[in-house]
Design a protein around this motif. Structure first.
Motif, PDB file in Angstrom:
ATOM      1  N   GLU A 260       0.814  -1.217   0.000  1.00 53.79           N
ATOM      2  CA  GLU A 260       0.000   0.000   0.000  1.00 53.79           C
ATOM      3  C   GLU A 260       0.853   1.275   0.000  1.00 53.79           C
ATOM      4  O   GLU A 260       0.410   2.316  -0.469  1.00 53.79           O
ATOM      5  CB  GLU A 260      -0.942   0.021   1.215  1.00 53.79           C
ATOM      6  CG  GLU A 260      -1.991  -1.051   1.209  1.00 53.79           C
ATOM      7  CD  GLU A 260      -1.472  -2.415   1.707  1.00 53.79           C
ATOM      8  OE1 GLU A 260      -2.171  -3.400   1.497  1.00 53.79           O
ATOM      9  OE2 GLU A 260      -0.365  -2.476   2.287  1.00 53.79           O
ATOM     10  N   LEU A 261       2.076   1.165   0.512  1.00 55.39           N
ATOM     11  CA  LEU A 261       2.962   2.328   0.498  1.00 55.39           C
ATOM     12  C   LEU A 261       3.226   2.792  -0.929  1.00 55.39           C
ATOM     13  O   LEU A 261       3.284   3.988  -1.211  1.00 55.39           O
ATOM     14  CB  LEU A 261       4.293   2.006   1.184  1.00 55.39           C
ATOM     15  CG  LEU A 261       5.345   3.108   1.137  1.00 55.39           C
ATOM     16  CD1 LEU A 261       4.903   4.298   1.986  1.00 55.39           C
ATOM     17  CD2 LEU A 261       6.678   2.597   1.592  1.00 55.39           C
ATOM     18  N   TRP A 262       3.342   1.863  -1.852  1.00 53.33           N
ATOM     19  CA  TRP A 262       3.670   2.189  -3.247  1.00 53.33           C
ATOM     20  C   TRP A 262       2.423   2.403  -4.089  1.00 53.33           C
ATOM     21  O   TRP A 262       2.437   3.212  -5.016  1.00 53.33           O
ATOM     22  CB  TRP A 262       4.529   1.085  -3.850  1.00 53.33           C
ATOM     23  CG  TRP A 262       5.707   0.813  -2.984  1.00 53.33           C
ATOM     24  CD1 TRP A 262       5.862  -0.247  -2.134  1.00 53.33           C
ATOM     25  CD2 TRP A 262       6.860   1.626  -2.818  1.00 53.33           C
ATOM     26  NE1 TRP A 262       7.062  -0.139  -1.464  1.00 53.33           N
ATOM     27  CE2 TRP A 262       7.696   1.001  -1.862  1.00 53.33           C
ATOM     28  CE3 TRP A 262       7.284   2.821  -3.381  1.00 53.33           C
ATOM     29  CZ2 TRP A 262       8.918   1.535  -1.472  1.00 53.33           C
ATOM     30  CZ3 TRP A 262       8.498   3.347  -2.997  1.00 53.33           C
ATOM     31  CH2 TRP A 262       9.304   2.712  -2.046  1.00 53.33           C
ATOM     32  N   LEU A 263       1.349   1.673  -3.782  1.00 54.17           N
ATOM     33  CA  LEU A 263       0.150   1.739  -4.616  1.00 54.17           C
ATOM     34  C   LEU A 263      -0.937   2.645  -4.063  1.00 54.17           C
ATOM     35  O   LEU A 263      -1.842   3.032  -4.791  1.00 54.17           O
ATOM     36  CB  LEU A 263      -0.425   0.332  -4.811  1.00 54.17           C
ATOM     37  CG  LEU A 263       0.513  -0.690  -5.434  1.00 54.17           C
ATOM     38  CD1 LEU A 263      -0.176  -2.036  -5.546  1.00 54.17           C
ATOM     39  CD2 LEU A 263       1.014  -0.214  -6.785  1.00 54.17           C
TER      40      LEU A 263
ATOM     41  N   VAL B 162      -4.080   3.501  -1.209  1.00 50.82           N
ATOM     42  CA  VAL B 162      -5.314   2.811  -0.851  1.00 50.82           C
ATOM     43  C   VAL B 162      -6.500   3.629  -1.345  1.00 50.82           C
ATOM     44  O   VAL B 162      -6.419   4.857  -1.452  1.00 50.82           O
ATOM     45  CB  VAL B 162      -5.425   2.575   0.678  1.00 50.82           C
ATOM     46  CG1 VAL B 162      -4.383   1.598   1.166  1.00 50.82           C
ATOM     47  CG2 VAL B 162      -5.329   3.868   1.445  1.00 50.82           C
ATOM     48  N   GLU B 163      -7.560   2.948  -1.633  1.00 52.99           N
ATOM     49  CA  GLU B 163      -8.756   3.619  -2.118  1.00 52.99           C
ATOM     50  C   GLU B 163      -9.280   4.573  -1.051  1.00 52.99           C
ATOM     51  O   GLU B 163      -9.343   4.247   0.124  1.00 52.99           O
ATOM     52  CB  GLU B 163      -9.824   2.579  -2.454  1.00 52.99           C
ATOM     53  CG  GLU B 163     -11.007   3.144  -3.183  1.00 52.99           C
ATOM     54  CD  GLU B 163     -11.989   2.081  -3.626  1.00 52.99           C
ATOM     55  OE1 GLU B 163     -13.178   2.392  -3.684  1.00 52.99           O
ATOM     56  OE2 GLU B 163     -11.541   0.960  -3.904  1.00 52.99           O
ATOM     57  N   GLY B 164      -9.599   5.772  -1.473  1.00 51.42           N
ATOM     58  CA  GLY B 164     -10.199   6.750  -0.574  1.00 51.42           C
ATOM     59  C   GLY B 164      -9.205   7.521   0.286  1.00 51.42           C
ATOM     60  O   GLY B 164      -9.617   8.245   1.182  1.00 51.42           O
TER      61      GLY B 164
ATOM     62  N   ARG C 282      -2.016  10.856   1.023  1.00 47.82           N
ATOM     63  CA  ARG C 282      -1.240  10.561  -0.186  1.00 47.82           C
ATOM     64  C   ARG C 282       0.113  11.253  -0.133  1.00 47.82           C
ATOM     65  O   ARG C 282       1.147  10.646  -0.441  1.00 47.82           O
ATOM     66  CB  ARG C 282      -2.012  10.999  -1.430  1.00 47.82           C
ATOM     67  CG  ARG C 282      -1.303  10.685  -2.733  1.00 47.82           C
ATOM     68  CD  ARG C 282      -2.169  11.070  -3.941  1.00 47.82           C
ATOM     69  NE  ARG C 282      -1.583  10.591  -5.162  1.00 47.82           N
ATOM     70  CZ  ARG C 282      -0.672  11.261  -5.883  1.00 47.82           C
ATOM     71  NH1 ARG C 282      -0.274  12.446  -5.484  1.00 47.82           N
ATOM     72  NH2 ARG C 282      -0.187  10.746  -6.991  1.00 47.82           N
ATOM     73  N   ALA C 283       0.136  12.511   0.260  1.00 46.11           N
ATOM     74  CA  ALA C 283       1.392  13.254   0.347  1.00 46.11           C
ATOM     75  C   ALA C 283       2.330  12.608   1.366  1.00 46.11           C
ATOM     76  O   ALA C 283       3.534  12.465   1.104  1.00 46.11           O
ATOM     77  CB  ALA C 283       1.107  14.703   0.721  1.00 46.11           C
ATOM     78  N   ALA C 284       1.799  12.185   2.500  1.00 43.41           N
ATOM     79  CA  ALA C 284       2.624  11.538   3.527  1.00 43.41           C
ATOM     80  C   ALA C 284       3.160  10.199   3.018  1.00 43.41           C
ATOM     81  O   ALA C 284       4.326   9.859   3.237  1.00 43.41           O
ATOM     82  CB  ALA C 284       1.810  11.332   4.802  1.00 43.41           C
ATOM     83  N   ARG C 285       2.312   9.439   2.306  1.00 40.67           N
ATOM     84  CA  ARG C 285       2.725   8.144   1.754  1.00 40.67           C
ATOM     85  C   ARG C 285       3.842   8.323   0.733  1.00 40.67           C
ATOM     86  O   ARG C 285       4.855   7.621   0.761  1.00 40.67           O
ATOM     87  CB  ARG C 285       1.514   7.440   1.128  1.00 40.67           C
ATOM     88  CG  ARG C 285       1.835   6.129   0.443  1.00 40.67           C
ATOM     89  CD  ARG C 285       0.584   5.473  -0.111  1.00 40.67           C
ATOM     90  NE  ARG C 285      -0.124   6.275  -1.082  1.00 40.67           N
ATOM     91  CZ  ARG C 285       0.239   6.428  -2.358  1.00 40.67           C
ATOM     92  NH1 ARG C 285       1.328   5.838  -2.810  1.00 40.67           N
ATOM     93  NH2 ARG C 285      -0.481   7.149  -3.183  1.00 40.67           N
ATOM     94  N   LEU C 286       3.675   9.281  -0.166  1.00 34.52           N
ATOM     95  CA  LEU C 286       4.689   9.527  -1.190  1.00 34.52           C
ATOM     96  C   LEU C 286       5.987  10.042  -0.571  1.00 34.52           C
ATOM     97  O   LEU C 286       7.085   9.686  -1.023  1.00 34.52           O
ATOM     98  CB  LEU C 286       4.163  10.511  -2.235  1.00 34.52           C
ATOM     99  CG  LEU C 286       3.016   9.984  -3.104  1.00 34.52           C
ATOM    100  CD1 LEU C 286       2.511  11.085  -4.034  1.00 34.52           C
ATOM    101  CD2 LEU C 286       3.426   8.752  -3.875  1.00 34.52           C
ATOM    102  N   ASP C 287       5.882  10.849   0.484  1.00 32.01           N
ATOM    103  CA  ASP C 287       7.068  11.336   1.179  1.00 32.01           C
ATOM    104  C   ASP C 287       7.824  10.173   1.819  1.00 32.01           C
ATOM    105  O   ASP C 287       9.053  10.091   1.721  1.00 32.01           O
ATOM    106  CB  ASP C 287       6.657  12.369   2.226  1.00 32.01           C
ATOM    107  CG  ASP C 287       7.838  13.101   2.814  1.00 32.01           C
ATOM    108  OD1 ASP C 287       8.739  13.487   2.056  1.00 32.01           O
ATOM    109  OD2 ASP C 287       7.855  13.271   4.051  1.00 32.01           O
ATOM    110  N   ALA C 288       7.088   9.263   2.443  1.00 32.08           N
ATOM    111  CA  ALA C 288       7.725   8.076   3.052  1.00 32.08           C
ATOM    112  C   ALA C 288       8.378   7.213   1.974  1.00 32.08           C
ATOM    113  O   ALA C 288       9.495   6.714   2.158  1.00 32.08           O
ATOM    114  CB  ALA C 288       6.691   7.269   3.828  1.00 32.08           C
ATOM    115  N   ALA C 289       7.715   7.055   0.838  1.00 30.10           N
ATOM    116  CA  ALA C 289       8.278   6.254  -0.256  1.00 30.10           C
ATOM    117  C   ALA C 289       9.564   6.885  -0.779  1.00 30.10           C
ATOM    118  O   ALA C 289      10.550   6.179  -1.038  1.00 30.10           O
ATOM    119  CB  ALA C 289       7.251   6.109  -1.382  1.00 30.10           C
TER     120      ALA C 289
END
Length: 95
Positions: A26-29, A31-33, A39-46
């Protein structure tokens, strides 16, 4: 029968992927909703993970190539039947 990778038990395909990647899928793909902030936090972590592990993309390509090589049947292409109807159903269109 139980399957372990290292000390971690893999129960599902998602578990195997997470253990192979070393991160949740889910970090790369995503999650729905997810919100824009999530999203910004996920992309920053990635980005941080890729900065710390620049070899990760190459490792993922090796894993994917191994899957393709070991399971070519997953990528069999089956020709679809063609519809015998009209090629262009718009009025006035040249056939």
């Amino acid at each position: 029968m139980r399957t372990y990778i290292g000390r971690q038990q893999a129960v599902s395909a998602a578990d195997f992927m997470e253990l192979a990647l070393g991160t949740p899928v889910e970090l790369w793909l995503g999650v729905e909703g997810e919100s824009e902030m999530e999203r910004a936090a996920r992309l920053d972590a990635a980005r941080d993970i890729l900065t710390e592990n620049p070899e990760l993309p190459d490792n993922l390509v090796r894993i994917a190539a191994g899957v393709v090589e070991s399971n070519p049947e997953l990528f069999d292409v089956v020709p679809l039947a063609r519809f015998a109807g009209r090629r262009n159903s718009r009025k006035g269109a040249a056939a």
